[in-house]
Design a protein around this motif. Structure first.
Motif, mmCIF file in Angstrom:
data_model
loop_
_atom_site.group_PDB
_atom_site.id
_atom_site.type_symbol
_atom_site.label_atom_id
_atom_site.label_comp_id
_atom_site.label_asym_id
_atom_site.label_seq_id
_atom_site.Cartn_x
_atom_site.Cartn_y
_atom_site.Cartn_z
ATOM 1 N N VAL A 121 0.838 -1.204 0.000
ATOM 2 C CA VAL A 121 0.000 0.000 0.000
ATOM 3 C C VAL A 121 0.871 1.252 0.000
ATOM 4 O O VAL A 121 0.548 2.242 -0.644
ATOM 5 N N ALA A 122 1.967 1.214 0.722
ATOM 6 C CA ALA A 122 2.888 2.352 0.803
ATOM 7 C C ALA A 122 4.304 1.856 0.518
ATOM 8 O O ALA A 122 4.603 0.669 0.699
ATOM 9 N N PRO A 123 5.203 2.748 0.100
ATOM 10 C CA PRO A 123 6.569 2.330 -0.261
ATOM 11 C C PRO A 123 7.310 1.586 0.854
ATOM 12 O O PRO A 123 8.070 0.669 0.584
ATOM 13 N N GLU A 124 7.112 1.946 2.080
ATOM 14 C CA GLU A 124 7.841 1.331 3.191
ATOM 15 C C GLU A 124 7.138 0.096 3.757
ATOM 16 O O GLU A 124 7.623 -0.531 4.686
ATOM 17 N N SER A 125 5.973 -0.261 3.223
ATOM 18 C CA SER A 125 5.190 -1.361 3.782
ATOM 19 C C SER A 125 5.402 -2.653 2.999
ATOM 20 O O SER A 125 6.083 -2.668 1.980
ATOM 21 N N PHE A 126 4.800 -3.727 3.506
ATOM 22 C CA PHE A 126 4.850 -5.007 2.811
ATOM 23 C C PHE A 126 3.501 -5.701 2.998
ATOM 24 O O PHE A 126 2.741 -5.389 3.910
ATOM 25 N N ARG A 127 3.197 -6.628 2.112
ATOM 26 C CA ARG A 127 1.931 -7.352 2.131
ATOM 27 C C ARG A 127 2.144 -8.766 2.656
ATOM 28 O O ARG A 127 3.205 -9.357 2.466
ATOM 29 N N VAL A 128 1.113 -9.284 3.304
ATOM 30 C CA VAL A 128 1.084 -10.683 3.705
ATOM 31 C C VAL A 128 -0.242 -11.267 3.248
ATOM 32 O O VAL A 128 -1.187 -10.539 2.920
ATOM 33 N N LEU A 129 -0.313 -12.575 3.247
ATOM 34 C CA LEU A 129 -1.509 -13.274 2.808
ATOM 35 C C LEU A 129 -2.018 -14.137 3.958
ATOM 36 O O LEU A 129 -1.308 -15.016 4.430
ATOM 37 N N LEU A 130 -3.231 -13.831 4.432
ATOM 38 C CA LEU A 130 -3.856 -14.650 5.464
ATOM 39 C C LEU A 130 -4.523 -15.840 4.789
ATOM 40 O O LEU A 130 -5.232 -15.672 3.795
ATOM 41 N N GLU A 131 -4.305 -17.002 5.316
ATOM 42 C CA GLU A 131 -4.885 -18.247 4.806
ATOM 43 C C GLU A 131 -5.789 -18.787 5.906
ATOM 44 O O GLU A 131 -5.313 -19.126 6.994
ATOM 45 N N ILE A 132 -7.101 -18.853 5.628
ATOM 46 C CA ILE A 132 -8.060 -19.234 6.664
ATOM 47 C C ILE A 132 -8.930 -20.399 6.187
ATOM 48 O O ILE A 132 -9.975 -20.195 5.567
ATOM 49 N N PRO A 133 -8.511 -21.626 6.476
ATOM 50 C CA PRO A 133 -9.370 -22.769 6.145
ATOM 51 C C PRO A 133 -10.641 -22.712 6.998
ATOM 52 O O PRO A 133 -10.585 -22.347 8.177
ATOM 53 N N VAL A 134 -11.760 -23.080 6.402
ATOM 54 C CA VAL A 134 -13.025 -23.087 7.148
ATOM 55 C C VAL A 134 -12.987 -24.214 8.169
ATOM 56 O O VAL A 134 -12.743 -25.370 7.825
ATOM 57 N N ARG A 135 -13.185 -23.856 9.401
ATOM 58 C CA ARG A 135 -13.297 -24.854 10.466
ATOM 59 C C ARG A 135 -14.761 -25.230 10.670
ATOM 60 O O ARG A 135 -15.096 -26.379 10.888
ATOM 61 N N ARG A 136 -15.621 -24.209 10.561
ATOM 62 C CA ARG A 136 -17.040 -24.459 10.795
ATOM 63 C C ARG A 136 -17.862 -23.354 10.140
ATOM 64 O O ARG A 136 -17.507 -22.188 10.197
ATOM 65 N N TRP A 137 -18.956 -23.758 9.494
ATOM 66 C CA TRP A 137 -19.935 -22.815 8.974
ATOM 67 C C TRP A 137 -20.986 -22.610 10.055
ATOM 68 O O TRP A 137 -21.560 -23.578 10.547
ATOM 69 N N LEU A 138 -21.210 -21.364 10.437
ATOM 70 C CA LEU A 138 -22.247 -21.066 11.416
ATOM 71 C C LEU A 138 -23.585 -20.860 10.730
ATOM 72 O O LEU A 138 -24.605 -21.306 11.209
ATOM 73 N N LEU A 139 -23.560 -20.166 9.611
ATOM 74 C CA LEU A 139 -24.747 -19.953 8.788
ATOM 75 C C LEU A 139 -24.311 -20.045 7.336
ATOM 76 O O LEU A 139 -23.301 -19.460 6.958
ATOM 77 N N ALA A 140 -25.066 -20.747 6.543
ATOM 78 C CA ALA A 140 -24.722 -20.887 5.128
ATOM 79 C C ALA A 140 -25.912 -20.499 4.266
ATOM 80 O O ALA A 140 -26.513 -21.309 3.588
ATOM 81 N N GLY A 141 -26.281 -19.212 4.349
ATOM 82 C CA GLY A 141 -27.331 -18.673 3.504
ATOM 83 C C GLY A 141 -28.734 -18.820 4.057
ATOM 84 O O GLY A 141 -29.699 -18.525 3.363
ATOM 85 N N VAL A 142 -28.864 -19.247 5.316
ATOM 86 C CA VAL A 142 -30.179 -19.415 5.923
ATOM 87 C C VAL A 142 -30.174 -18.774 7.293
ATOM 88 O O VAL A 142 -29.325 -19.086 8.134
ATOM 89 N N ALA A 143 -31.087 -17.837 7.534
ATOM 90 C CA ALA A 143 -31.208 -17.228 8.851
ATOM 91 C C ALA A 143 -31.865 -18.201 9.807
ATOM 92 O O ALA A 143 -32.749 -18.974 9.420
ATOM 93 N N ARG A 144 -31.414 -18.211 11.034
ATOM 94 C CA ARG A 144 -31.990 -19.111 12.032
ATOM 95 C C ARG A 144 -32.612 -18.331 13.158
ATOM 96 O O ARG A 144 -32.212 -17.306 13.530
#
Length: 144
Positions: A121-144
């Protein structure tokens, strides 16, 4: 859909993501990412993402609050925008990555009009990549 850890400590398989949720994951531009500060309070922010192989991929500044929070406590929640068909997941973010797999770089470029996830984003900065495997779906398109 990833796996959650059952009472035995072994992963429990989850059902596949419904087609309408898979379509939203491919189409929607932002997900709300909730990380935990050192004091346990939540930090919630909208981020760009791609979802590939049951894993959320999120780029961020290497010195950002998100990156620092994940380094201290990998537990995260993610929620797509729009409460009429909520999609909410939990996962454990892997330590921020400084290597950017080609398929993930290409997925971001395709989804976000040629954007290069690796660019700082800026000349002095650096980027990282967050990797987030799904552990659990709490809601998948349906309100409860």
């Amino acid at each position: 859909m990833g796996a959650s850890i059952g009472r035995t400590g072994l992963p429990e398989p989850q059902a596949a993501v419904p087609p309408e949720v898979a379509a939203r994951l491919a189409r929607e531009l932002r997900v709300w990412l909730c990380t935990l500060r050192r004091d346990g309070s939540p930090h919630v922010t909208p981020v760009w993402f791609v979802y590939v192989d049951d894993t959320w991929w999120i780029g961020c500044g290497g010195e950002s609050v998100k990156a620092r929070n994940v380094a201290a406590d990998p537990r995260v929640s993610l929620a797509l925008e729009g409460g009429e068909a909520p999609v909410v997941a939990e996962g454990l973010a892997r330590v921020p990555r400084t290597d950017f797999p080609d398929p993930i770089v290409k997925a971001f470029a395709t989804k976000y009009g040629g954007w290069d996830i690796r660019e700082p984003v800026a000349p002095e900065s650096f980027r990282v990549l967050l990797e987030i495997p799904v552990r659990r779906w709490l809601l998948a398109g349906v309100a409860r």
